[in-house]
Design a protein around this motif. Sequence first.
Motif, PDB file in Angstrom:
ATOM      1  N   GLY A 295       2.352   0.648  10.766  1.00 53.32           N
ATOM      2  CA  GLY A 295       3.409  -0.029  10.024  1.00 53.32           C
ATOM      3  C   GLY A 295       3.844   0.617   8.729  1.00 53.32           C
ATOM      4  N   PHE A 296       3.323   1.784   8.422  1.00 52.39           N
ATOM      5  CA  PHE A 296       3.763   2.494   7.226  1.00 52.39           C
ATOM      6  C   PHE A 296       5.081   3.185   7.516  1.00 52.39           C
ATOM      7  CE2 PHE A 296      -0.707   2.007   6.451  1.00 52.39           C
ATOM      8  CZ  PHE A 296      -0.827   1.911   5.081  1.00 52.39           C
ATOM      9  N   VAL A 297       5.929   3.288   6.509  1.00 53.23           N
ATOM     10  CA  VAL A 297       7.201   3.999   6.634  1.00 53.23           C
ATOM     11  C   VAL A 297       7.254   5.098   5.583  1.00 53.23           C
ATOM     12  CG1 VAL A 297       8.495   2.070   7.635  1.00 53.23           C
ATOM     13  CG2 VAL A 297       8.390   2.324   5.168  1.00 53.23           C
TER      14      VAL A 297
ATOM     15  N   VAL B  89       3.390  21.583  -2.472  1.00 57.55           N
ATOM     16  CA  VAL B  89       2.145  21.355  -1.745  1.00 57.55           C
ATOM     17  C   VAL B  89       2.368  20.722  -0.382  1.00 57.55           C
ATOM     18  CG1 VAL B  89       0.713  21.232  -3.820  1.00 57.55           C
ATOM     19  CG2 VAL B  89       1.727  19.156  -2.909  1.00 57.55           C
ATOM     20  N   GLY B  90       3.607  20.421  -0.036  1.00 57.67           N
ATOM     21  CA  GLY B  90       3.921  19.871   1.277  1.00 57.67           C
ATOM     22  C   GLY B  90       3.454  18.449   1.470  1.00 57.67           C
ATOM     23  N   LEU B  91       3.711  17.578   0.498  1.00 59.69           N
ATOM     24  CA  LEU B  91       3.289  16.191   0.604  1.00 59.69           C
ATOM     25  C   LEU B  91       4.361  15.314   1.246  1.00 59.69           C
ATOM     26  CD1 LEU B  91       1.590  15.562  -2.845  1.00 59.69           C
ATOM     27  CD2 LEU B  91       0.484  15.876  -0.647  1.00 59.69           C
ATOM     28  N   ARG B  92       3.914  14.316   1.968  1.00 58.91           N
ATOM     29  CA  ARG B  92       4.782  13.256   2.492  1.00 58.91           C
ATOM     30  C   ARG B  92       4.213  11.946   1.999  1.00 58.91           C
ATOM     31  NH1 ARG B  92       6.771  14.467   8.521  1.00 58.91           N
ATOM     32  NH2 ARG B  92       8.651  15.418   7.705  1.00 58.91           N
ATOM     33  N   TYR B  93       5.084  11.015   1.696  1.00 62.37           N
ATOM     34  CA  TYR B  93       4.690   9.725   1.117  1.00 62.37           C
ATOM     35  C   TYR B  93       5.024   8.587   2.074  1.00 62.37           C
ATOM     36  CZ  TYR B  93       4.574  12.687  -2.961  1.00 62.37           C
ATOM     37  OH  TYR B  93       4.298  13.720  -3.831  1.00 62.37           O
ATOM     38  N   PHE B  94       4.135   7.602   2.121  1.00 69.78           N
ATOM     39  CA  PHE B  94       4.302   6.455   2.995  1.00 69.78           C
ATOM     40  C   PHE B  94       3.985   5.180   2.237  1.00 69.78           C
ATOM     41  CE2 PHE B  94       3.616   9.956   5.800  1.00 69.78           C
ATOM     42  CZ  PHE B  94       4.353   9.690   6.935  1.00 69.78           C
TER      43      PHE B  94
ATOM     44  N   ALA C  16      -1.156  14.171  12.867  1.00 69.00           N
ATOM     45  CA  ALA C  16      -1.881  13.062  13.515  1.00 69.00           C
ATOM     46  C   ALA C  16      -2.015  11.887  12.548  1.00 69.00           C
ATOM     47  CB  ALA C  16      -3.252  13.522  13.994  1.00 69.00           C
ATOM     48  N   ALA C  17      -2.288  12.170  11.287  1.00 64.38           N
ATOM     49  CA  ALA C  17      -2.388  11.107  10.282  1.00 64.38           C
ATOM     50  C   ALA C  17      -1.047  10.414  10.102  1.00 64.38           C
ATOM     51  CB  ALA C  17      -2.874  11.680   8.949  1.00 64.38           C
ATOM     52  N   GLN C  18       0.029  11.192  10.063  1.00 64.14           N
ATOM     53  CA  GLN C  18       1.358  10.604   9.915  1.00 64.14           C
ATOM     54  C   GLN C  18       1.679   9.681  11.085  1.00 64.14           C
ATOM     55  OE1 GLN C  18       4.207  13.783   9.103  1.00 64.14           O
ATOM     56  NE2 GLN C  18       2.577  14.853   8.023  1.00 64.14           N
ATOM     57  N   SER C  19       1.321  10.096  12.285  1.00 66.64           N
ATOM     58  CA  SER C  19       1.545   9.249  13.471  1.00 66.64           C
ATOM     59  C   SER C  19       0.739   7.960  13.375  1.00 66.64           C
ATOM     60  CB  SER C  19       1.156   9.997  14.744  1.00 66.64           C
ATOM     61  OG  SER C  19       2.013  11.083  14.946  1.00 66.64           O
ATOM     62  N   LEU C  20      -0.502   8.066  12.929  1.00 63.96           N
ATOM     63  CA  LEU C  20      -1.344   6.885  12.763  1.00 63.96           C
ATOM     64  C   LEU C  20      -0.737   5.930  11.745  1.00 63.96           C
ATOM     65  CD1 LEU C  20      -3.954   5.220  13.084  1.00 63.96           C
ATOM     66  CD2 LEU C  20      -4.948   6.659  11.297  1.00 63.96           C
ATOM     67  N   TYR C  21      -0.314   6.448  10.603  1.00 64.81           N
ATOM     68  CA  TYR C  21       0.263   5.581   9.569  1.00 64.81           C
ATOM     69  C   TYR C  21       1.504   4.872  10.088  1.00 64.81           C
ATOM     70  CZ  TYR C  21      -2.862   8.289   6.572  1.00 64.81           C
ATOM     71  OH  TYR C  21      -3.963   8.895   6.017  1.00 64.81           O
ATOM     72  N   ARG C  22       2.349   5.586  10.809  1.00 63.55           N
ATOM     73  CA  ARG C  22       3.545   4.953  11.384  1.00 63.55           C
ATOM     74  C   ARG C  22       3.154   3.867  12.384  1.00 63.55           C
ATOM     75  NH1 ARG C  22       5.455  10.504  11.118  1.00 63.55           N
ATOM     76  NH2 ARG C  22       7.107  10.601   9.554  1.00 63.55           N
TER      77      ARG C  22
ATOM     78  N   LEU D  85       0.859  -1.178   0.000  1.00 65.00           N
ATOM     79  CA  LEU D  85       0.000   0.000   0.000  1.00 65.00           C
ATOM     80  C   LEU D  85       0.893   1.225   0.000  1.00 65.00           C
ATOM     81  CD1 LEU D  85      -2.728  -0.816   2.681  1.00 65.00           C
ATOM     82  CD2 LEU D  85      -3.010  -0.714   0.214  1.00 65.00           C
ATOM     83  N   VAL D  86       0.494   2.239  -0.728  1.00 64.41           N
ATOM     84  CA  VAL D  86       1.203   3.512  -0.737  1.00 64.41           C
ATOM     85  C   VAL D  86       0.183   4.623  -0.543  1.00 64.41           C
ATOM     86  CG1 VAL D  86       3.143   2.725  -2.148  1.00 64.41           C
ATOM     87  CG2 VAL D  86       1.128   3.656  -3.261  1.00 64.41           C
ATOM     88  N   LEU D  87       0.604   5.691   0.091  1.00 63.54           N
ATOM     89  CA  LEU D  87      -0.298   6.815   0.312  1.00 63.54           C
ATOM     90  C   LEU D  87       0.501   8.086   0.448  1.00 63.54           C
ATOM     91  CD1 LEU D  87      -0.175   7.701   3.581  1.00 63.54           C
ATOM     92  CD2 LEU D  87      -1.281   5.486   3.790  1.00 63.54           C
ATOM     93  N   ASP D  88      -0.200   9.199   0.357  1.00 63.82           N
ATOM     94  CA  ASP D  88       0.437  10.475   0.642  1.00 63.82           C
ATOM     95  C   ASP D  88      -0.457  11.268   1.577  1.00 63.82           C
ATOM     96  OD1 ASP D  88      -1.346  12.346  -0.916  1.00 63.82           O
ATOM     97  OD2 ASP D  88      -0.567  11.197  -2.598  1.00 63.82           O
ATOM     98  N   THR D  89       0.146  12.194   2.271  1.00 64.76           N
ATOM     99  CA  THR D  89      -0.569  13.063   3.193  1.00 64.76           C
ATOM    100  C   THR D  89       0.151  14.406   3.236  1.00 64.76           C
ATOM    101  OG1 THR D  89      -1.524  13.206   5.415  1.00 64.76           O
ATOM    102  CG2 THR D  89       0.688  12.297   5.253  1.00 64.76           C
ATOM    103  N   LEU D  90      -0.504  15.393   3.751  1.00 66.14           N
ATOM    104  CA  LEU D  90       0.094  16.716   3.838  1.00 66.14           C
ATOM    105  C   LEU D  90       1.038  16.811   5.045  1.00 66.14           C
ATOM    106  CD1 LEU D  90      -3.088  18.838   3.106  1.00 66.14           C
ATOM    107  CD2 LEU D  90      -1.159  18.429   1.556  1.00 66.14           C
ATOM    108  N   ASP D  91       2.049  17.657   4.914  1.00 61.28           N
ATOM    109  CA  ASP D  91       2.977  17.909   6.021  1.00 61.28           C
ATOM    110  C   ASP D  91       2.245  18.298   7.296  1.00 61.28           C
ATOM    111  OD1 ASP D  91       5.423  17.408   4.817  1.00 61.28           O
ATOM    112  OD2 ASP D  91       5.723  19.477   4.188  1.00 61.28           O
ATOM    113  N   THR D  92       1.169  19.032   7.145  1.00 62.72           N
ATOM    114  CA  THR D  92       0.444  19.562   8.301  1.00 62.72           C
ATOM    115  C   THR D  92      -0.406  18.510   9.014  1.00 62.72           C
ATOM    116  OG1 THR D  92      -1.353  20.245   6.844  1.00 62.72           O
ATOM    117  CG2 THR D  92       0.342  21.891   7.344  1.00 62.72           C
TER     118      THR D  92
END
Length: 72
Positions: free
Chosen positions: A45-47, A63-68, A36-42, A26-33
């Motif tokens: 088990g997402f990296v 656009v300030g994207l981060r990828y997991f 909370a979503a980034q913490s949830l993904y980590r 699975l791959v996803l992206d989220t905004l830098d801001t």
Amino acid sequence: MRKLGAGCALTENAIDRAKALGYEHLVLDTLDTMTAAQSLYRKLGFVERDAFSKDFAADAPAVGLRYFSRTL
């Protein structure tokens, strides 16, 4: 809806569904801001990883994207 566990439940359901359908990653992206979503993904088990393609990488800083990603 924050702090009610809805995001976790939805993400876990998506992971389970992807496994049932035979997906391997699975791959996803989220905004830098969206920290909370980034913490949830980590937690699930997402990296963090590089952008999915050069096209995405070119837009990421603007656009300030981060990828997991996560292996299933």
